[in-house]
Write a protein that holds these residues in place. Sequence first.
Motif, mmCIF file in Angstrom:
data_model
loop_
_atom_site.group_PDB
_atom_site.id
_atom_site.type_symbol
_atom_site.label_atom_id
_atom_site.label_comp_id
_atom_site.label_asym_id
_atom_site.label_seq_id
_atom_site.Cartn_x
_atom_site.Cartn_y
_atom_site.Cartn_z
ATOM 1 N N SER A 260 -41.564 -86.589 -67.512
ATOM 2 C CA SER A 260 -41.565 -87.793 -66.681
ATOM 3 C C SER A 260 -40.129 -88.188 -66.324
ATOM 4 N N LEU A 261 -39.210 -88.034 -67.253
ATOM 5 C CA LEU A 261 -37.821 -88.374 -66.967
ATOM 6 C C LEU A 261 -37.239 -87.419 -65.927
ATOM 7 N N LYS A 262 -37.527 -86.127 -66.079
ATOM 8 C CA LYS A 262 -37.041 -85.161 -65.094
ATOM 9 C C LYS A 262 -37.616 -85.483 -63.716
ATOM 10 N N GLU A 263 -38.888 -85.896 -63.719
ATOM 11 C CA GLU A 263 -39.559 -86.208 -62.460
ATOM 12 C C GLU A 263 -38.883 -87.404 -61.779
ATOM 13 N N ILE A 264 -38.509 -88.410 -62.569
ATOM 14 C CA ILE A 264 -37.818 -89.567 -62.006
ATOM 15 C C ILE A 264 -36.516 -89.113 -61.346
ATOM 16 N N GLN A 265 -35.781 -88.232 -62.030
ATOM 17 C CA GLN A 265 -34.518 -87.772 -61.455
ATOM 18 C C GLN A 265 -34.762 -86.907 -60.216
ATOM 19 N N ARG A 266 -35.781 -86.072 -60.253
ATOM 20 C CA ARG A 266 -36.092 -85.242 -59.077
ATOM 21 C C ARG A 266 -36.406 -86.129 -57.881
ATOM 22 N N ASN A 267 -37.212 -87.153 -58.103
ATOM 23 C CA ASN A 267 -37.547 -88.061 -57.004
ATOM 24 C C ASN A 267 -36.316 -88.772 -56.486
ATOM 25 N N TRP A 268 -35.432 -89.144 -57.401
ATOM 26 C CA TRP A 268 -34.241 -89.896 -57.018
ATOM 27 C C TRP A 268 -33.322 -89.000 -56.181
ATOM 28 N N ILE A 269 -33.216 -87.738 -56.573
ATOM 29 C CA ILE A 269 -32.406 -86.790 -55.800
ATOM 30 C C ILE A 269 -33.115 -86.486 -54.484
ATOM 31 N N GLY A 270 -34.427 -86.407 -54.534
ATOM 32 C CA GLY A 270 -35.256 -86.335 -53.337
ATOM 33 C C GLY A 270 -34.925 -85.204 -52.376
ATOM 34 N N LYS A 271 -35.010 -83.979 -52.871
ATOM 35 C CA LYS A 271 -34.711 -82.845 -52.007
ATOM 36 C C LYS A 271 -35.871 -82.602 -51.047
ATOM 37 N N SER A 272 -35.568 -82.430 -49.763
ATOM 38 C CA SER A 272 -36.617 -81.930 -48.874
ATOM 39 C C SER A 272 -36.058 -80.864 -47.948
ATOM 40 N N VAL A 273 -36.838 -79.795 -47.840
ATOM 41 C CA VAL A 273 -36.423 -78.621 -47.072
ATOM 42 C C VAL A 273 -37.117 -78.676 -45.727
ATOM 43 N N GLY A 274 -36.381 -78.444 -44.677
ATOM 44 C CA GLY A 274 -36.989 -78.492 -43.359
ATOM 45 C C GLY A 274 -36.033 -77.966 -42.306
ATOM 46 N N ALA A 275 -36.116 -78.572 -41.135
ATOM 47 C CA ALA A 275 -35.289 -78.103 -40.025
ATOM 48 C C ALA A 275 -34.577 -79.265 -39.361
ATOM 49 N N GLN A 276 -33.382 -78.934 -38.872
ATOM 50 C CA GLN A 276 -32.629 -79.852 -38.047
ATOM 51 C C GLN A 276 -32.857 -79.336 -36.623
ATOM 52 N N MET A 277 -33.248 -80.232 -35.725
ATOM 53 C CA MET A 277 -33.539 -79.743 -34.366
ATOM 54 C C MET A 277 -32.876 -80.632 -33.322
ATOM 55 N N PHE A 278 -32.580 -80.012 -32.179
ATOM 56 C CA PHE A 278 -31.952 -80.748 -31.087
ATOM 57 C C PHE A 278 -32.918 -80.824 -29.921
ATOM 58 N N PHE A 279 -33.151 -82.035 -29.443
ATOM 59 C CA PHE A 279 -34.018 -82.237 -28.286
ATOM 60 C C PHE A 279 -33.137 -82.611 -27.092
ATOM 61 N N ASP A 280 -33.409 -81.992 -25.945
ATOM 62 C CA ASP A 280 -32.697 -82.393 -24.729
ATOM 63 C C ASP A 280 -33.151 -83.784 -24.316
ATOM 64 N N ILE A 281 -32.217 -84.490 -23.663
ATOM 65 C CA ILE A 281 -32.546 -85.818 -23.166
ATOM 66 C C ILE A 281 -32.534 -85.760 -21.640
ATOM 67 N N VAL A 282 -33.591 -86.284 -21.039
ATOM 68 C CA VAL A 282 -33.696 -86.229 -19.576
ATOM 69 C C VAL A 282 -32.552 -87.022 -18.943
ATOM 70 N N GLY A 283 -31.817 -86.368 -18.058
ATOM 71 C CA GLY A 283 -30.740 -87.028 -17.323
ATOM 72 C C GLY A 283 -29.514 -87.295 -18.170
ATOM 73 N N SER A 284 -29.306 -86.517 -19.249
ATOM 74 C CA SER A 284 -28.128 -86.727 -20.078
ATOM 75 C C SER A 284 -27.668 -85.391 -20.643
ATOM 76 N N GLN A 285 -26.382 -85.263 -20.881
ATOM 77 C CA GLN A 285 -25.856 -84.046 -21.468
ATOM 78 C C GLN A 285 -26.043 -84.063 -22.986
ATOM 79 N N ARG A 286 -26.304 -85.234 -23.513
ATOM 80 C CA ARG A 286 -26.375 -85.356 -24.975
ATOM 81 C C ARG A 286 -27.688 -84.818 -25.513
ATOM 82 N N LYS A 287 -27.657 -84.494 -26.774
ATOM 83 C CA LYS A 287 -28.863 -83.985 -27.429
ATOM 84 C C LYS A 287 -29.301 -85.022 -28.466
ATOM 85 N N LEU A 288 -30.597 -85.058 -28.726
ATOM 86 C CA LEU A 288 -31.132 -85.937 -29.756
ATOM 87 C C LEU A 288 -31.426 -85.091 -30.983
ATOM 88 N N GLU A 289 -30.693 -85.392 -32.081
ATOM 89 C CA GLU A 289 -30.819 -84.579 -33.288
ATOM 90 C C GLU A 289 -31.786 -85.226 -34.264
#
Length: 882
Positions: A260-289
């Motif tokens: 239970s103690l390890k679990e509390i620390q795991r939750n607190w560190i809160g690792k999540s694996v996924g993706a960083q993605m860039f979306f184009d914005i209509v009428g702009s050179q900038r990207k939405l990350e």
Amino acid sequence: MDYNFSEIEPKWQAEWQRQGTYKVEVNHSKPKYYVLDMFPYPSGAGLHVGHPLGYIASDIYTRYKRLTGFNVLHPMGFDAFGLPAEQYAIQTGQHPAKTTEENIRRYREQLDKLGFSYDWSRCVETCDPRYYKWTQWAFLKMFESYYDIEKDQARPISELVARLERGEVAGVSAEKWAAMNEWQRSDYLMNYRLAYRADTMVNWCEALGTVLANDEVKDGLSERGGHPVEQKRMKQWLLRVSAYAERLLAGLDTLQWSESLKEIQRNWIGKSVGAQMFFDIVGSQRKLEIFTTRPDTIYGVTFMVLAPEQCEPHGHFRSLCTPDNVAAIDKYLADTKKRSERERMTETRRVSGVFTGSHAVNPFTGEQIPIYISDYVLAGYGTGAIMAVPAHDDRDKAFAEHFNLPIISVVEGKDQAAIDGILSEIEQRGIGSRKVNYRLRDAIFSRQRYWGEPIPVYYKDDIAYPLPLEELPLELPAVDDFSPTRTGEPPLARVKNWQTKDGYPLETSTMPGFAGSSAYYLRYMDPHNDHALVGKEADEYWRDVDLYIGGIEHATGHLIYSRFWDKFLFDLGVVVDQEPFKKLVNQGMIQGRSNFVYRDKASGRFISYGLIKDYDTQEIHVDVNIVKNDILDTEAFRAWRPEFANAEFVLESGKYICGWAVEKMSKSMYNVVNPDQIVADYGADTLRMYEMFLGPLEQSKPWDTNGIDGVHKFLRRFWNLFENITEETPTPAELKTLHKTIKKIREDIENFSLNTSVAAFMICLNELGQCNKRAILEPLTILLAPFAPHITEEVWSRMGHATTVFDAEMPEFNPDYLVEDNFDYPVSVNGKLRFKKTLPLAIDATEIEKAVLADENAQKWLEGRAPKKVIIVPGKIVNIVI
RNA sequence: GCCCGGAUGGCGGAAUUGGUAGACGCGUUGGUCUCAAACACCAAUGACUGAAAGGUUGUGCCGGUUCGAUCCCGGCUCCGGGUACCA
């Protein structure tokens, strides 16, 4: 002779001190063992009966380990900096150093009475400049270090500077670095230093006049005092704990901590694996990350959401707010700001948001989707922007339903293969990459308070410089006013010459409470070393804490910071181990057990608990110290408070029975039990054993003295056995009892099952009866010594030993004494008839079957019903199935 | 909401993790000692039933696996802790 604990206990405590019985030194001829208690904050209220629970357990373990041949380090000290002493100082004008010193003296007295085997020559106090010199030293080392991602460790910042000069750092060419002025360089390096200064959102507590770390805030209130906490942007010192997130997480797998103690620390560190993605914005050179853990749901994205902060006038995505929407957006931003504070208190959520006027493009479908702003997206996590998939996320769904946005279902369940497929495609098309996110934040390291370690930094043209190491410790100067200055600056700003020798101003905030407790376990190894936090020899011998006992409340604070601190020192090459606390046991909390008396509203008489249903009564807390086994001492009650001097009682069976309830132990409920009183009445040995007997160590339980007589009686019986000790040879039955007990006690101590080991001692005496043979009593004394050190030391010396019982050897269990010729086999016939049959242990199964079927009882039962089969568990049970 | 942990006599709690449920202690009742009380010691003590032997029942609730379940499986209820718009 009676068991006179009040004479025996102080006598041995003095003797141990005189002989230095518990002093330890590095000793390479013996294996080491390090047992540590979480050191206490010496509060003004003194110890109550709940504090020693863990200390008693660790003391038993320490003494046991010593008896089994280990060189055991078992130190104690005081976590002496902190808010309560300072709050008290503001109210009374008393210097915190003075009150802290007084409190420490009182704690020490109370601890000494319980007979702990601490090596007090190693005592550390975090407010002692000789100690906090090394807290400041570690801070400066962190300031002078950065986290090298490739080497996956902390390295000197000078290495980073060298790389910058050579143009080896992406984004900063050698020329660009050369062109930077001192201020710009300092600013740039602040992004890397492990101790750094930054403008961040902090938890500001107005009432306490200081910022607080995340773990010091609970439900929007300060942990100490329960004052409201708000978010505020301020310049603060921080520790880059987040750089160690992965190592802090991975290290947990190597530790013997509760799940239970390890679990509390795991939750607190809160690792999540996924993706960083860039979306184009209509009428702009900038990207939405954005960041997502479910890139496989990309086809179900029907809108995007930004955190409100992103769209503030100077926010990152202000440009996405179209002119026709700006008014509505600004109103929304103002509303959320007001609302968030109120909501933190009430915990109610409702769907809200506003359209930016801009659209993004889904890179997989090419569809244009609206970009919204909503407070359910947090600025501090991920990128502060999300792709919303209403079909597969509850919050997105609620939002979509509220704003009538399409909901497209695209996947069923989570499929890792699909996620990996999409991820590869995303990376191939260059619109994003795999990314790991952590919830763990950097720790805010400055407090706008007085009673803490000064941060050893000075300022020149608003650039922070470290104080030279030779100038440590930077001592906390004396002040006579502990409140903030009129301009809201910390108390140190009042100090006239709070500056370097050259006249540069010093940092005025101080370090937080967790600073001093982060490496104290290392200092105990080598407490008087003036040249290092811990010397090489001491560190290599003692290495790490083998057993750490303390409360679970430090799960996300001290136990994270301490592990971080240790890993940093490991990277520095100062310590040899990567994890400071190998095994950790959380003792439960001892709650108060309040007692009540009942005053009849009509007559004013006090009605015994069993009779209150016949009266209309008022429940009144009564001091638990004048109640025994729920029976009120009526005379003491009359003397307790003047208004009860003439109290009249309605008794049952001649007694006044009190009602009771489990509540927090507190003065106002009159349920605080002070260990001094118990020690005076029953002795420390009884208190020690009783606290263990109360229940499993890890479990929280109310303090209840109802059973303490039983333990005391046990010690008295033990004492009486020594009256006429004889040299007779023990019987096999007595030897069997002794060895059964040796086995049980040794196993129980190893497993921290200390409640059942106390029971085992009682069973042992029950079985031994009046046996007073030296051959039995001597090993029993050693066995009992960790639990009841005073009484055992006394009888040990009366048995003629010149040395302490703790220099004896723990008796070994010998299984030969437990062998029996016959064994009771419980026999059950199809669950109906049950009887016991005594059979020889060493006979084979078919013989047992025959013997059982031939039994009179079994035959009677089996008459007319043929047994289908006979099941035999050797040495355990025989079961006849009909 | 999510993640952990737990529920056993009048009470605190045991049970070698599938093999006589309730160890040990408290409390209660009876007894011995005492003029008496306290202390101490001895005995009984899950519930129901029975004079007794005994019988029935019994580990939060419902169901399952098994010769056998406090323990394993499925479904609930309640209590404690952690965490929370963490994408």
